[in-house]
Design a protein around this motif. Structure first.
Motif, PDB file in Angstrom:
ATOM      1  N   THR A  93       0.862  -1.176   0.000  1.00 50.02           N
ATOM      2  CA  THR A  93       0.000   0.000   0.000  1.00 50.02           C
ATOM      3  C   THR A  93       0.899   1.227   0.000  1.00 50.02           C
ATOM      4  N   GLY A  94       0.335   2.383  -0.282  1.00 52.77           N
ATOM      5  CA  GLY A  94       1.100   3.624  -0.275  1.00 52.77           C
ATOM      6  C   GLY A  94       1.933   3.831  -1.521  1.00 52.77           C
ATOM      7  N   LEU A  95       1.662   3.047  -2.567  1.00 51.22           N
ATOM      8  CA  LEU A  95       2.393   3.190  -3.831  1.00 51.22           C
ATOM      9  C   LEU A  95       1.446   3.618  -4.937  1.00 51.22           C
ATOM     10  N   GLU A  96       2.006   4.293  -5.945  1.00 50.75           N
ATOM     11  CA  GLU A  96       1.281   4.623  -7.163  1.00 50.75           C
ATOM     12  C   GLU A  96       2.174   4.297  -8.341  1.00 50.75           C
ATOM     13  N   MET A  97       1.549   3.945  -9.462  1.00 45.19           N
ATOM     14  CA  MET A  97       2.306   3.701 -10.684  1.00 45.19           C
ATOM     15  C   MET A  97       2.314   4.977 -11.514  1.00 45.19           C
ATOM     16  N   ARG A  98       3.529   5.448 -11.823  1.00 49.41           N
ATOM     17  CA  ARG A  98       3.676   6.586 -12.733  1.00 49.41           C
ATOM     18  C   ARG A  98       3.808   6.014 -14.133  1.00 49.41           C
ATOM     19  N   THR A  99       2.918   6.417 -15.014  1.00 50.90           N
ATOM     20  CA  THR A  99       2.943   5.962 -16.403  1.00 50.90           C
ATOM     21  C   THR A  99       3.295   7.145 -17.286  1.00 50.90           C
ATOM     22  N   GLN A 100       4.273   6.936 -18.156  1.00 53.25           N
ATOM     23  CA  GLN A 100       4.666   7.969 -19.113  1.00 53.25           C
ATOM     24  C   GLN A 100       4.703   7.342 -20.505  1.00 53.25           C
ATOM     25  N   VAL A 101       4.108   8.030 -21.470  1.00 52.07           N
ATOM     26  CA  VAL A 101       4.117   7.585 -22.858  1.00 52.07           C
ATOM     27  C   VAL A 101       4.829   8.662 -23.664  1.00 52.07           C
ATOM     28  N   TYR A 102       5.762   8.216 -24.513  1.00 52.87           N
ATOM     29  CA  TYR A 102       6.553   9.128 -25.340  1.00 52.87           C
ATOM     30  C   TYR A 102       6.212   8.914 -26.805  1.00 52.87           C
ATOM     31  N   ASP A 105      10.949   6.712 -29.193  1.00 52.95           N
ATOM     32  CA  ASP A 105      11.988   6.368 -28.228  1.00 52.95           C
ATOM     33  C   ASP A 105      12.844   7.590 -27.914  1.00 52.95           C
ATOM     34  N   GLY A 106      12.762   8.085 -26.688  1.00 52.79           N
ATOM     35  CA  GLY A 106      13.508   9.281 -26.303  1.00 52.79           C
ATOM     36  C   GLY A 106      12.870  10.578 -26.771  1.00 52.79           C
ATOM     37  N   GLY A 107      11.654  10.516 -27.305  1.00 52.27           N
ATOM     38  CA  GLY A 107      10.975  11.702 -27.833  1.00 52.27           C
ATOM     39  C   GLY A 107      10.185  12.450 -26.775  1.00 52.27           C
ATOM     40  N   ALA A 108       9.274  13.283 -27.239  1.00 53.93           N
ATOM     41  CA  ALA A 108       8.465  14.118 -26.351  1.00 53.93           C
ATOM     42  C   ALA A 108       7.444  13.274 -25.599  1.00 53.93           C
ATOM     43  N   ARG A 109       7.219  13.603 -24.328  1.00 53.97           N
ATOM     44  CA  ARG A 109       6.219  12.906 -23.527  1.00 53.97           C
ATOM     45  C   ARG A 109       4.834  13.391 -23.944  1.00 53.97           C
ATOM     46  N   VAL A 110       3.940  12.445 -24.259  1.00 50.94           N
ATOM     47  CA  VAL A 110       2.587  12.792 -24.690  1.00 50.94           C
ATOM     48  C   VAL A 110       1.540  12.426 -23.634  1.00 50.94           C
ATOM     49  N   PHE A 111       1.964  11.700 -22.582  1.00 55.57           N
ATOM     50  CA  PHE A 111       1.011  11.295 -21.548  1.00 55.57           C
ATOM     51  C   PHE A 111       1.768  10.994 -20.255  1.00 55.57           C
ATOM     52  N   VAL A 139       6.631   3.299 -23.710  1.00 55.40           N
ATOM     53  CA  VAL A 139       5.861   3.361 -22.473  1.00 55.40           C
ATOM     54  C   VAL A 139       6.802   3.044 -21.328  1.00 55.40           C
ATOM     55  N   CYS A 140       6.789   3.897 -20.305  1.00 51.01           N
ATOM     56  CA  CYS A 140       7.616   3.681 -19.117  1.00 51.01           C
ATOM     57  C   CYS A 140       6.735   3.747 -17.882  1.00 51.01           C
ATOM     58  N   ILE A 141       6.970   2.793 -16.945  1.00 52.28           N
ATOM     59  CA  ILE A 141       6.276   2.829 -15.668  1.00 52.28           C
ATOM     60  C   ILE A 141       7.306   2.795 -14.555  1.00 52.28           C
ATOM     61  N   ALA A 142       6.915   3.316 -13.398  1.00 54.61           N
ATOM     62  CA  ALA A 142       7.733   3.251 -12.188  1.00 54.61           C
ATOM     63  C   ALA A 142       6.788   3.314 -11.005  1.00 54.61           C
ATOM     64  N   LEU A 143       7.152   2.641  -9.922  1.00 58.06           N
ATOM     65  CA  LEU A 143       6.359   2.717  -8.700  1.00 58.06           C
ATOM     66  C   LEU A 143       6.960   3.781  -7.800  1.00 58.06           C
ATOM     67  N   VAL A 144       6.110   4.707  -7.383  1.00 63.55           N
ATOM     68  CA  VAL A 144       6.543   5.832  -6.554  1.00 63.55           C
ATOM     69  C   VAL A 144       5.690   5.875  -5.292  1.00 63.55           C
TER      70      VAL A 144
END
Length: 164
Positions: A93-102, A105-111, A139-144
């Motif tokens: 508990t106490g975690l969230e998934m950060r989702t980033q879509v570019y 590869d290595g381009g601008a983040r769109v989401f 697509v990149c995810i990380a738990l924060v």
């Protein structure tokens, strides 16, 4: 004054002016006027499992990748990212998934967004799900931490899937 009243009557404005003078003001009435506009929600017509598709086709191909115990699954059709799911094998508990879509590869983040997870009572795994529905190539995810979005927890990320 009679000339003005007769002139207004001849034009047809006397009844309107008379009603305005005789009507009580909203402040004198003691309450706000009722809203006349009605709103209608169509939320009940939307299936909870159906994403608000803005790109691609209904055919979705899964792509999997696992890094440091963080499993990433991407559902896409072509370069349209419909569904992103992250999973860890333990309950947290106490975690969230950060989702980033570019865009590429290595381009601008769109989401980017942050979603809380749910713990499966059968196997104690924690699952995080989001539906970006945007075009992208990476697509990149990380738990924060839920209280500190910039701190990645226990090497759970970033986990990226490129060339979708």
């Amino acid at each position: 004054m009679k000339k003005v009243r007769y002139a207004l009557g001849a034009v047809g404005l006397a009844p309107a002016v008379g009603m305005l003078a005789a009507a009580p003001s909203a402040a004198a009435a003691g309450h706000a006027p009722a809203r006349s506009a009605k709103t209608v929600s169509l939320q009940h017509l939307r299936r909870p499992d159906a994403p608000d598709t803005t790109c691609g086709s209904p055919s979705v191909t899964p792509a999997h990748r696992s890094t440091h115990g963080l499993r990433l699954q991407v559902g896409h059709s072509g370069s349209c990212i419909h569904h992103v799911q992250g999973e860890i094998a333990t309950g947290h508990t106490g975690l969230e998934m950060r989702t980033q879509v570019y865009s590429y590869d290595g381009g601008a983040r769109v989401f980017q967004n942050f979603v809380k997870g749910s713990i499966n009572l059968l196997d104690s795994a924690t699952t995080f799900v989001t539906n970006p529905n945007v075009y992208g190539s990476e697509v990149c995810i990380a738990l924060v931490e839920s209280t500190h979005h910039s701190k990645i927890v226990d090497d759970w990320g970033p986990n990226c899937r490129t060339s979708i």
